[in-house]
Design an enzyme around this catalytic site. Structure first.
Site, PDB file in Angstrom:
ATOM      1  N   CYS A  89      30.277 -18.635  58.508  1.00 20.68           N
ATOM      2  CA  CYS A  89      29.521 -18.101  59.628  1.00 20.68           C
ATOM      3  C   CYS A  89      28.630 -16.951  59.174  1.00 20.68           C
ATOM      4  O   CYS A  89      28.898 -15.783  59.461  1.00 20.68           O
ATOM      5  CB  CYS A  89      30.482 -17.684  60.732  1.00 20.68           C
ATOM      6  SG  CYS A  89      31.355 -19.124  61.341  1.00 20.68           S
ATOM      7  N   PRO A 118      29.138 -12.272  24.668  1.00 18.56           N
ATOM      8  CA  PRO A 118      28.496 -13.306  25.480  1.00 18.56           C
ATOM      9  C   PRO A 118      29.426 -13.840  26.565  1.00 18.56           C
ATOM     10  O   PRO A 118      30.628 -13.972  26.345  1.00 18.56           O
ATOM     11  CB  PRO A 118      28.210 -14.407  24.460  1.00 18.56           C
ATOM     12  CG  PRO A 118      29.347 -14.279  23.493  1.00 18.56           C
ATOM     13  CD  PRO A 118      29.626 -12.803  23.384  1.00 18.56           C
ATOM     14  N   GLY A 119      28.878 -14.126  27.709  1.00 16.03           N
ATOM     15  CA  GLY A 119      29.637 -14.790  28.766  1.00 16.03           C
ATOM     16  C   GLY A 119      28.859 -16.018  29.204  1.00 16.03           C
ATOM     17  O   GLY A 119      29.172 -17.149  28.834  1.00 16.03           O
ATOM     18  N   ARG A 120      27.792 -15.737  29.932  1.00 10.19           N
ATOM     19  CA  ARG A 120      26.973 -16.793  30.529  1.00 10.19           C
ATOM     20  C   ARG A 120      26.555 -17.873  29.531  1.00 10.19           C
ATOM     21  O   ARG A 120      26.647 -19.068  29.827  1.00 10.19           O
ATOM     22  CB  ARG A 120      25.728 -16.134  31.125  1.00 10.19           C
ATOM     23  CG  ARG A 120      24.844 -17.035  31.927  1.00 10.19           C
ATOM     24  CD  ARG A 120      23.537 -16.315  32.280  1.00 10.19           C
ATOM     25  NE  ARG A 120      23.745 -14.987  32.826  1.00 10.19           N
ATOM     26  CZ  ARG A 120      23.925 -14.723  34.119  1.00 10.19           C
ATOM     27  NH1 ARG A 120      23.922 -15.697  35.000  1.00 10.19           N
ATOM     28  NH2 ARG A 120      24.102 -13.486  34.527  1.00 10.19           N
TER      29      ARG A 120
HETATM   30  C1  PLP Z   1      28.806  -8.829  32.131  1.00  6.03           C
HETATM   31  C2  PLP Z   1      28.853  -8.230  30.792  1.00  6.03           C
HETATM   32  C3  PLP Z   1      28.679  -9.016  29.650  1.00  6.03           C
HETATM   33  C4  PLP Z   1      28.379 -10.485  29.695  1.00  6.03           C
HETATM   34  O1  PLP Z   1      27.101 -10.794  30.152  1.00  6.03           O
HETATM   35  P1  PLP Z   1      26.573 -12.292  30.051  1.00  6.03           P
HETATM   36  O2  PLP Z   1      25.234 -12.275  30.645  1.00  6.03           O
HETATM   37  O3  PLP Z   1      27.507 -13.139  30.823  1.00  6.03           O
HETATM   38  O4  PLP Z   1      26.533 -12.660  28.618  1.00  6.03           O
HETATM   39  C5  PLP Z   1      28.800  -8.397  28.422  1.00  6.03           C
HETATM   40  N1  PLP Z   1      29.069  -7.080  28.323  1.00  6.03           N
HETATM   41  C6  PLP Z   1      29.231  -6.304  29.391  1.00  6.03           C
HETATM   42  C7  PLP Z   1      29.537  -4.863  29.209  1.00  6.03           C
HETATM   43  C8  PLP Z   1      29.124  -6.839  30.669  1.00  6.03           C
HETATM   44  O5  PLP Z   1      29.273  -6.059  31.730  1.00  6.03           O
END
Ligand code: PLP
Length: 460
Positions: free
Chosen positions: A363, A282-284
């Site tokens: 710009c 997870p990131g987002r």
């Molecule tokens: C970008 C990415 C993630 C994370 O995605 P989120 O939407 O931020 O959770 C996980 N795995 C891979 C391989 C990614 O490229």
């Protein structure tokens, strides 16, 4: 959702007024809430507890070292997609053995660096391999390094996550991974390599995915592939489900982490019970709502019917609206008690608002953060605006376009405020250009020197 809230008509980051932070840190700046990051991480771990996953935080969503350290200390591994991201994870104190490494274009140097750091040397962290050629290259380099590395194959389950086409990654026509039929041949061909052990499956279907159904579908296809491969004599030891869980750009927009888990667990749990290890990336969902971008209004201007709010940063600080057409809720930092929004929506239904374009100083016509957005009509020079849900793919996609120094980053923990990335200066913008250096180039026509102007000149 997050710990950014209005008290007495003024925005707070946890227990600190945003205005007080900005007085010292200036604008544009990103402000992150550690409490929000930690609670999102904890909720994810809780929701998926029945399969006890290793949560590998996606470094590319927000790569600040203090955020990586916060998550690493809580037990997270890292999902990296480049040598630079692995370097960051290591600098934040995260072992390479707790990192997974994806990406369609890993260079030899990056692969060797990861091998030497120990990535793939045990069953936790793995190389997530995207193609046959890449697998051969990882195996070749592992052999040269005299190391055995673990590899997962990125599969492309061909499900439609119904998200932006730029971030749809698990359809057949995307550049990522290999399709399911090819996966079987992939194992036949490479499944017995002595230096690169093919032990896992990896998928990442897209981002953000606002319904749980694509996960259920992808998980079911993965489970079926595990059976097929078992029948072919290949035992899968780990499944990495990728990331893509949503965030609340608008209030209550995303399924809860428990809802994602409820869709995935019925299929994943029996595999877990058979000894397969799960990884999430997870990131987002962890950092998006944990960050805001704060801007200052430089000017307002009316052109025909259109009203523009011109801020001190735009697509250079936050590319998502311009690049993906993404919505970010924007509201004044100190709107007064009668103008506090109840829900984050394109039109918060408050009196005295008119449609306005929120734009940056660059710009480019594409340099906007919001178009025709309902905002207070009385915005004026010097007002502060907060751009919400900006923690993910905000600073990590920021650029120096128009020679704009990158914003400062601030981390708030309760009532403690730290500057975790200093604002760039004009000096840092030009530092790598101050000492041009001639390259000596050997060629058939004799030794050449690449002049600074870029063309080749013969020397004696
Ligand atoms: C970008 C990415 C993630 C994370 O995605 P989120 O939407 O931020 O959770 C996980 N795995 C891979 C391989 C990614 O490229």
């Amino acid at each position: 959702m997050d710990l950014f809230s209005y008290r007495n008509g003024e925005l707070f980051a946890e227990d600190v007024p945003v205005r007080a932070i900005v007085e010292q840190a200036g604008t544009p700046c990103y402000i992150y809430s550690r409490g929000t990051i930690e609670s999102h991480y904890d909720r994810l771990v809780e929701a998926f507890a029945p399969i006890d996953p290793l949560v590998c935080y996606s470094v590319k969503s927000c790569a600040n070292l203090s955020i990586l350290r916060t998550l690493g200390q809580r037990g997270a591994g890292m999902d990296v997609v480049s040598g630079g991201e692995l370097f960051r994870a290591r600098a934040a104190g995260v072992e390479a053995t707790r990192c997974v490494y994806a990406g369609v274009g890993k260079t030899d140097e990056e692969i060797v660096y990861a091998i030497r750091e120990g990535l793939g040397s045990n069953d936790v962290g793995l190389f997530n391999c995207e193609s046959e050629q890449e697998f051969e290259n990882i195996a070749r380099l592992a052999r040269l390094e005299n190391m055995v590395v673990r590899v997962a194959l990125r599969i492309n389950p061909d499900v439609d996550p119904k998200t932006h086409r730029y971030t749809t990654t698990g359809k057949k026509e995307s550049k990522f991974g290999v399709d399911l039929e090819r996966a079987r041949r992939f194992f036949e061909r490479f499944g017995r390599d002595p230096y690169a052990k093919l032990v896992g499956l990896h998928l990442h279907i897209g981002s953000p995915v606002y319904t749980v159904e694509p996960y259920r579908e992808a998980m079911a296809k993965t489970a079926a592939l595990v059976e097929t491969l078992a029948a072919d004599g290949f035992a899968i030891r780990s499944i990495d489900l990728g990331g893509g869980f949503g965030a609340d750009y608008e209030s209550l927009q995303s399924p809860t982490l428990q809802e994602y888990a409820n869709a995935i667990l019925p299929i994943a749990k029996p595999l877990f019970d058979r000894g397969i290890r799960f990884i999430l990336e997870p990131g987002r969902t962890i950092v998006a709502n944990a960050g805001i971008l704060v801007l200052k209004v430089l000017y307002t201007k009316t052109s025909g019917e259109k009203r523009f709010v011109i801020c001190d940063a735009g697509m250079n600080a936050l590319l998502r609206p311009s690049h993906y057409g993404s919505f970010h809720f924007i509201w004044p930092v100190a709107p007064g008690e009668s103008m506090v929004p109840v829900r984050r929506t394109p039109d918060p239904q408050l009196p005295g608002t008119v449609p306005q374009d929120v734009v940056g100083p660059l710009c480019e016509t594409g340099d906007f953060l919001a178009l025709d957005r309902m905002l207070p009509a009385n915005l004026e020079r010097g007002d502060l605006l907060a751009v919400f849900t900006a923690g993910a793919y905000g600073m990590s996609m920021a650029s120096r376009y128009n020679s704009s120094p990158l914003p400062a980053e601030i981390l708030v923990t309760g009532s403690t405020v730290e500057i975790v990335r200093a604002r760039e200066t004009f000096d840092t913008i030009i530092e790598h250009e101050l000492a041009p250096r001639r390259l000596v180039i050997a060629s058939d026509a004799g030794t050449m020197i690449a002049s600074n102007a870029g063309h080749l000149e013969p020397i004696e």
